[in-house]
Design a protein around this motif. Structure first.
Motif, PDB file in Angstrom:
ATOM      1  N   UNK A   1    -102.519  32.934 -35.504  1.00  0.00           N
ATOM      2  CA  UNK A   1    -103.316  32.801 -36.740  1.00  0.00           C
ATOM      3  C   UNK A   1    -104.201  31.551 -36.662  1.00  0.00           C
ATOM      4  N   UNK A   2    -103.619  30.455 -36.172  1.00  0.00           N
ATOM      5  CA  UNK A   2    -104.411  29.218 -36.065  1.00  0.00           C
ATOM      6  C   UNK A   2    -105.565  29.374 -35.078  1.00  0.00           C
ATOM      7  N   UNK A   3    -105.315  30.104 -33.993  1.00  0.00           N
ATOM      8  CA  UNK A   3    -106.375  30.300 -32.991  1.00  0.00           C
ATOM      9  C   UNK A   3    -107.542  31.065 -33.610  1.00  0.00           C
ATOM     10  N   UNK A   4    -107.233  32.080 -34.402  1.00  0.00           N
ATOM     11  CA  UNK A   4    -108.315  32.864 -35.036  1.00  0.00           C
ATOM     12  C   UNK A   4    -109.091  31.954 -35.998  1.00  0.00           C
ATOM     13  N   UNK A   5    -108.374  31.097 -36.714  1.00  0.00           N
ATOM     14  CA  UNK A   5    -109.074  30.179 -37.634  1.00  0.00           C
ATOM     15  C   UNK A   5    -109.957  29.197 -36.870  1.00  0.00           C
ATOM     16  N   UNK A   6    -109.470  28.751 -35.694  1.00  0.00           N
ATOM     17  CA  UNK A   6    -110.229  27.761 -34.912  1.00  0.00           C
ATOM     18  C   UNK A   6    -111.447  28.361 -34.210  1.00  0.00           C
ATOM     19  N   UNK A   7    -111.400  29.654 -33.975  1.00  0.00           N
ATOM     20  CA  UNK A   7    -112.519  30.309 -33.271  1.00  0.00           C
ATOM     21  C   UNK A   7    -113.779  30.123 -34.121  1.00  0.00           C
ATOM     22  N   UNK A   8    -114.801  29.481 -33.521  1.00  0.00           N
ATOM     23  CA  UNK A   8    -115.924  29.047 -34.363  1.00  0.00           C
ATOM     24  C   UNK A   8    -116.983  30.119 -34.591  1.00  0.00           C
ATOM     25  N   UNK A   9    -116.859  31.268 -33.898  1.00  0.00           N
ATOM     26  CA  UNK A   9    -117.792  32.361 -34.194  1.00  0.00           C
ATOM     27  C   UNK A   9    -117.145  33.691 -33.802  1.00  0.00           C
ATOM     28  N   UNK A  10    -117.841  34.783 -34.045  1.00  0.00           N
ATOM     29  CA  UNK A  10    -117.275  36.091 -33.705  1.00  0.00           C
ATOM     30  C   UNK A  10    -117.382  36.331 -32.201  1.00  0.00           C
ATOM     31  N   UNK A  11    -116.554  37.266 -31.708  1.00  0.00           N
ATOM     32  CA  UNK A  11    -116.707  37.698 -30.310  1.00  0.00           C
ATOM     33  C   UNK A  11    -117.076  39.177 -30.302  1.00  0.00           C
ATOM     34  N   UNK A  12    -117.842  39.568 -29.292  1.00  0.00           N
ATOM     35  CA  UNK A  12    -118.155  40.989 -29.144  1.00  0.00           C
ATOM     36  C   UNK A  12    -116.970  41.734 -28.557  1.00  0.00           C
ATOM     37  N   UNK A  13    -116.241  41.050 -27.688  1.00  0.00           N
ATOM     38  CA  UNK A  13    -115.142  41.729 -26.993  1.00  0.00           C
ATOM     39  C   UNK A  13    -113.899  40.861 -26.926  1.00  0.00           C
ATOM     40  N   UNK A  14    -112.775  41.527 -27.039  1.00  0.00           N
ATOM     41  CA  UNK A  14    -111.463  40.877 -26.903  1.00  0.00           C
ATOM     42  C   UNK A  14    -110.740  41.564 -25.754  1.00  0.00           C
ATOM     43  N   UNK A  15    -110.237  40.772 -24.796  1.00  0.00           N
ATOM     44  CA  UNK A  15    -109.443  41.366 -23.716  1.00  0.00           C
ATOM     45  C   UNK A  15    -108.006  40.859 -23.865  1.00  0.00           C
ATOM     46  N   UNK A  16    -107.119  41.773 -24.285  1.00  0.00           N
ATOM     47  CA  UNK A  16    -105.716  41.407 -24.554  1.00  0.00           C
ATOM     48  C   UNK A  16    -104.937  41.545 -23.258  1.00  0.00           C
ATOM     49  N   UNK A  17    -105.031  40.484 -22.460  1.00  0.00           N
ATOM     50  CA  UNK A  17    -104.513  40.539 -21.096  1.00  0.00           C
ATOM     51  C   UNK A  17    -103.180  39.804 -20.916  1.00  0.00           C
ATOM     52  N   UNK A  18    -102.906  38.779 -21.733  1.00  0.00           N
ATOM     53  CA  UNK A  18    -101.671  37.998 -21.526  1.00  0.00           C
ATOM     54  C   UNK A  18    -100.490  38.962 -21.533  1.00  0.00           C
ATOM     55  N   UNK A  19     -99.507  38.657 -20.725  1.00  0.00           N
ATOM     56  CA  UNK A  19     -98.341  39.537 -20.731  1.00  0.00           C
ATOM     57  C   UNK A  19     -97.630  39.492 -19.402  1.00  0.00           C
ATOM     58  N   UNK A  20     -96.722  40.400 -19.240  1.00  0.00           N
ATOM     59  CA  UNK A  20     -95.928  40.449 -18.023  1.00  0.00           C
ATOM     60  C   UNK A  20     -94.481  40.727 -18.381  1.00  0.00           C
ATOM     61  N   UNK A  21     -93.587  40.211 -17.559  1.00  0.00           N
ATOM     62  CA  UNK A  21     -92.188  40.596 -17.741  1.00  0.00           C
ATOM     63  C   UNK A  21     -91.401  39.639 -18.644  1.00  0.00           C
ATOM     64  N   UNK A  22     -92.088  38.701 -19.273  1.00  0.00           N
ATOM     65  CA  UNK A  22     -91.458  37.976 -20.386  1.00  0.00           C
ATOM     66  C   UNK A  22     -90.610  36.768 -20.047  1.00  0.00           C
ATOM     67  N   UNK A  23     -90.592  36.364 -18.794  1.00  0.00           N
ATOM     68  CA  UNK A  23     -89.860  35.148 -18.442  1.00  0.00           C
ATOM     69  C   UNK A  23     -88.360  35.370 -18.335  1.00  0.00           C
ATOM     70  N   UNK A  24     -87.650  34.250 -18.104  1.00  0.00           N
ATOM     71  CA  UNK A  24     -86.194  34.327 -17.855  1.00  0.00           C
ATOM     72  C   UNK A  24     -85.460  34.883 -19.062  1.00  0.00           C
ATOM     73  N   UNK A  25     -85.942  34.558 -20.254  1.00  0.00           N
ATOM     74  CA  UNK A  25     -85.257  35.001 -21.478  1.00  0.00           C
ATOM     75  C   UNK A  25     -85.997  36.154 -22.138  1.00  0.00           C
TER      76      UNK A  25
END
Ligand SMILES: NC(=O)c1ccc[n+]([C@@H]2O[C@H](COP(=O)([O-])OP(=O)(O)OC[C@H]3O[C@@H](n4cnc5c(N)ncnc54)[C@H](OP(=O)(O)O)[C@@H]3O)[C@@H](O)[C@H]2O)c1
Length: 303
Positions: A71-95
């Motif tokens: 939520x804070x990141x969206x508030x900090x974003x200073x303008x709109x984006x044309x595209x969002x690439x939801x790439x973060x991810x993977x197998x989630x770490x040790x826990x």
């Protein structure tokens, strides 16, 4: 025209390579590097500037597994984006199985819940204008080559999807690759439901395909890491997987290929690399609006 893009998980692997490839397009004016760690983000920014000769990269600190951070990141974003690439991810770490403060597993939070919130908050704020790409995976249909079964969800009810979110569906498995496929499958259904709700934005689930040269397996237990990385190396020799350059190109296809339809999930036609196809041709249940709504509603329970 796409001029501003936000990429999550942009300091490594496919995310960083995508930023590099996008920068070679002179229409691109700004790339937000969505990263959770400032030090790694600044190192990636510097490397990308040196590699591309362009000063268009801006760090946006975001931990997609943490709703406050999103939520804070969206508030900090200073303008709109044309595209969002939801790439973060993977197998989630040790826990990966640990339940977080929102009641979902870490692996679910990083691969899907955080991105659902991110997309929704951006849309609510009028900050996502044209395209949303979600990193799917062939694991959603099972990967025989790697001993990963296709996730069997007997009912695909909202309740069942909620049990994928909080991990209870998987009992006490210690194998992150078991839940990973079901989460990516659910992500594709969620994207289809979003495409219906927001017809002015193109929602494409795109698997980058089995991609070597990323840090994707680094958080698995050492033995499993060794097995997976060795298997990938052998498969690369036999052209059964591809390089990070080719994986990232698939995201760019999602952004620029107008033949790809909103709400669909594209991944390898056969195996883990090669030509793409609409995955609902292989698995018609991806077309079920009921399943799509069930997945969407289950996610809403945790936001
Ligand atoms: N590689 C493949 O074969 C393959 C195949 C199909 C799908 N995919 C999907 O493609 C995407 C990228 O994979 P990759 O192989 O490039 O992995 P990677 O090299 O491990 O990169 C993952 C990126 O995500 C970031 N990240 C992880 N958790 C985060 C969080 N909570 N908040 C923000 N950023 C976070 C990592 O940042 P840190 O450096 O801070 O950890 C890193 O920048 C994933 O969604 C994966 O499931 C990969």
């Amino acid at each position: 025209m796409i001029t501003r893009v936000l990429i999550t998980g942009a300091n490594a692997g496919l995310g960083k390579e995508t930023a590099k490839q996008l920068a070679s397009n002179s229409e691109i004016e700004k790339i937000y590097l969505g990263c959770r760690n400032m030090e790694k983000a600044l190192a990636a920014k510097l490397e990308l500037e040196q590699l591309t000769g362009r000063s268009i990269f801006e760090v946006l600190i975001i931990d997609v597994s943490n709703q406050v951070s999103v939520i804070e990141a969206v508030q900090r974003l200073d303008c709109s984006v044309d595209a969002l690439i939801m790439n973060a991810g993977g197998t989630g770490g040790k826990n990966f199985n640990k339940i977080n403060s929102n009641g979902v597993t870490e692996i679910f939070a990083v691969n899907l819940l955080g991105h659902s919130l991110l997309a929704q908050e951006l849309l609510k704020a009028g900050k996502l204008l044209k395209v949303a790409i979600y990193a799917g995976s062939e694991a959603a249909r099972g990967v025989k080559e790697m001993g990963m079964k296709r996730p069997e969800l007997p009912t695909s009810s909202e309740e069942e999807f909620a049990s994928v979110c909080n991990g209870s569906f998987f009992k006490k498995t210690q194998d992150a690759t078991v839940s990973y496929g079901s989460i990516k499958y659910m992500g594709a259904l969620w994207m289809s439901a979003m495409a219906r709700r927001y017809p002015h934005v193109k929602f494409i689930t795109m698997s980058p395909g089995a991609t070597t040269g990323t840090e994707g397996f680094n958080t698995l237990p050492l033995f499993k890491q060794y097995i997976m990385k060795s298997m990938m190396q052998v498969m690369l020799w036999f052209n059964k997987v591809h390089t990070v350059e080719i994986g990232a190109k698939r995201y760019l296809q999602g952004l620029y290929n107008n033949d790809l339809e909103s709400g669909l999930f594209y991944a390898s036609q056969k195996g883990l690399t090669g030509p793409l196809c609409d995955q609902s041709l292989l698995f018609p249940d991806l077309n079920s609006e009921q399943y799509q709504e069930n997945a969407y509603n289950a996610i809403q329970r945790f936001l």
